[in-house]
Design a protein around this motif. Structure first.
Motif, mmCIF file in Angstrom:
data_model
loop_
_atom_site.group_PDB
_atom_site.id
_atom_site.type_symbol
_atom_site.label_atom_id
_atom_site.label_comp_id
_atom_site.label_asym_id
_atom_site.label_seq_id
_atom_site.Cartn_x
_atom_site.Cartn_y
_atom_site.Cartn_z
ATOM 1 N N MET A 7 18.323 103.139 123.446
ATOM 2 C CA MET A 7 17.723 103.852 124.568
ATOM 3 C C MET A 7 18.144 103.244 125.906
ATOM 4 O O MET A 7 18.202 103.956 126.908
ATOM 5 N N SER A 8 18.462 101.952 125.933
ATOM 6 C CA SER A 8 18.988 101.351 127.161
ATOM 7 C C SER A 8 20.302 102.007 127.547
ATOM 8 O O SER A 8 20.566 102.279 128.720
ATOM 9 N N MET A 11 19.530 105.478 128.791
ATOM 10 C CA MET A 11 18.865 105.417 130.079
ATOM 11 C C MET A 11 19.896 105.246 131.203
ATOM 12 O O MET A 11 19.761 105.844 132.266
ATOM 13 N N LYS A 68 12.037 105.976 135.110
ATOM 14 C CA LYS A 68 12.607 105.816 133.764
ATOM 15 C C LYS A 68 12.093 104.540 133.101
ATOM 16 O O LYS A 68 11.830 104.529 131.901
ATOM 17 N N SER A 71 8.586 105.094 131.694
ATOM 18 C CA SER A 71 8.657 105.886 130.459
ATOM 19 C C SER A 71 9.257 105.075 129.317
ATOM 20 O O SER A 71 8.784 105.127 128.180
ATOM 21 N N PHE A 72 10.299 104.317 129.609
ATOM 22 C CA PHE A 72 10.985 103.527 128.588
ATOM 23 C C PHE A 72 10.061 102.473 127.975
ATOM 24 O O PHE A 72 9.949 102.361 126.758
ATOM 25 N N SER A 75 7.368 104.036 125.838
ATOM 26 C CA SER A 75 7.826 104.427 124.499
ATOM 27 C C SER A 75 7.924 103.213 123.589
ATOM 28 O O SER A 75 7.574 103.286 122.406
ATOM 29 N N SER A 113 11.385 109.395 126.490
ATOM 30 C CA SER A 113 11.474 107.952 126.730
ATOM 31 C C SER A 113 12.292 107.603 127.960
ATOM 32 O O SER A 113 12.192 106.484 128.465
ATOM 33 N N ILE A 114 13.122 108.524 128.416
ATOM 34 C CA ILE A 114 13.964 108.229 129.582
ATOM 35 C C ILE A 114 13.729 109.204 130.732
ATOM 36 O O ILE A 114 14.384 109.112 131.755
#
Length: 193
Positions: A7-8, A11, A68, A71-72, A75, A113-114
């Motif tokens: 996810m990084s 993002m 972001k 949200s990140f 999650s 999540s992003i």
């Protein structure tokens, strides 16, 4: 760890500030920090927690990145609470990790999540309050019931739809004590016979 790495990457690739609600919430957060009247949505229908968090991070980061990040990390915490709920409900380590993987692999979860939206923060606080309530039922720790209340209150400060958590926690509390009192009466009645 795999989720954080994956996810990084996503993002950093999500660079267009396309979430219109997110833009409005960022502006609302800036208004709060400038001491102006909180306007929220034009109908004044937004609770202020997400705009406030994004506004605070906007002081140090660019607004889109700030949203972001909220949200990140929400999650990520939601995955931790999911693991905890699975373990609390009697799942072994493997099934608890499988529960996390199942949630993390849902496309809507990944996108939320992003996004610069309050949905993931709201969901994390909602699930967190359920986790703390289940933890309280397991061991009657006063800290857990206080945390369940704090997370419920914060969820309500994020989205009005979270007011349903108050009823959920209240019903779980009532059902738990009703069941506990009835089972104690049955046990004491068996001992007296």
């Amino acid at each position: 760890v795999l989720y954080l790495l994956m996810m990084s990457f996503f993002m950093t690739e999500h660079t267009l500030f396309e979430e219109w609600d997110g833009v409005l919430q960022l502006w609302a957060g800036r208004q709060i920090l400038q001491g102006q009247e909180y306007a929220g949505w034009p109908s004044k229908f937004w609770p202020p927690l997400y705009p406030l968090l994004v506004g605070i991070l906007d002081v140090f980061l660019e607004g889109h990145t700030a949203g972001k990040i909220v949200s990140f990390f929400s999650s990520f915490l939601m995955l931790i609470f999911t693991y905890g709920i699975c373990k609390s409900l009697g799942c072994n380590e493997w099934y608890a990790i499988l529960g996390q993987f199942t949630l993390a692999s849902i496309p809507l979860f990944m996108v939320s999540s992003i996004q610069v939206e309050n949905h993931m923060l709201d969901s994390m606080l909602y699930v967190g309050s359920i986790y703390f309530m289940i933890s309280y039922v397991e061991n009657s720790s006063k800290n857990k019931i206080v945390l369940a209340g704090i997370f419920s209150g914060l969820a309500c400060m994020t989205r009005y739809t979270s007011y349903s958590i108050i009823l959920s926690v209240f019903l779980l509390y009532i059902l738990y004590y009703t069941f506990k009192n009835n089972s104690n009466k049955e046990i004491s009645g068996d001992v007296l016979k």
